[in-house]
Design an enzyme around this catalytic site. Structure first.
Site, short mmCIF file in Angstrom:
data_model
loop_
_atom_site.label_atom_id
_atom_site.label_comp_id
_atom_site.label_asym_id
_atom_site.label_seq_id
_atom_site.Cartn_x
_atom_site.Cartn_y
_atom_site.Cartn_z
N HIS A 46 -34.98 10.64 83.51
CA HIS A 46 -33.73 10.38 82.78
C HIS A 46 -32.61 11.26 83.33
O HIS A 46 -32.30 12.32 82.77
CB HIS A 46 -33.93 10.59 81.28
N ASN A 87 -21.79 2.69 88.61
CA ASN A 87 -20.66 2.91 87.71
C ASN A 87 -20.71 4.32 87.13
O ASN A 87 -21.78 4.90 86.96
CB ASN A 87 -20.68 1.88 86.57
N HIS A 96 -28.04 6.19 81.81
CA HIS A 96 -29.26 6.52 82.58
C HIS A 96 -28.95 6.00 83.98
O HIS A 96 -28.76 4.78 84.15
CB HIS A 96 -30.47 5.81 81.95
N HIS A 98 -28.29 4.35 87.34
CA HIS A 98 -28.83 3.11 87.90
C HIS A 98 -27.90 2.58 88.97
O HIS A 98 -26.69 2.81 88.93
CB HIS A 98 -29.06 2.05 86.81
#
Ligand code: DGP
Length: 110
Positions: A46, A87, A96, A98
């Site tokens: 995480h 982003n 989280h 990605h």
């Protein structure tokens, strides 16, 4: 993290087919695709976002881009349009880290 949707997917609390899984990351389709192909490459740890990356994540980042390159080949995108998007700030809705892999016909901005 219990309240993180991507952690719940990674921990298989929410059933989801992975396009790819390794010890450190998973790949699955975006629920609301912005392009013909829209995959999310998500580290299992995480990490909240780009600002939390350190030198210790070097191997992870290389693995992510190696997996992206494999997915590009698998989906015959080498000669097509594709982008990898991360982003941040208010453009990031899931906290989280990605990577979006978008390819083929575009529907909207991710
Ligand atoms: P971002 O704005 O970069 O944080 O993008 C988050 C993306 O995650 C967004 O395109 C939709 C996708 N997403 C959110 N919740 C889920 C989910 O439960 N399953 C899947 N497959 N994708 C999700």
């Amino acid at each position: 993290m219990n309240d993180c949707i991507f952690c719940r997917i990674i921990n298989k609390e929410i059933p989801k087919e992975f396009d790819f899984e390794s010890d450190s990351l998973v790949v699955f389709p975006d629920i609301n695709p912005s392009a013909e192909l829209h995959l999310l490459i998500v580290p299992k740890n995480h990490i909240i976002g780009m600002a939390d990356l350190t030198r210790n994540h070097g191997d992870l980042l290389v693995e992510i881009y190696n997996v992206v390159n494999k997915l590009v080949k698998q989906n015959n995108l080498e000669e097509n349009f594709y982008r990898v998007v991360v982003n941040g700030g208010k453009a990031q809705h899931v906290p989280h880290l990605h990577f979006h892999l978008l390819g083929g016909q575009w529907k909207r901005m991710v």
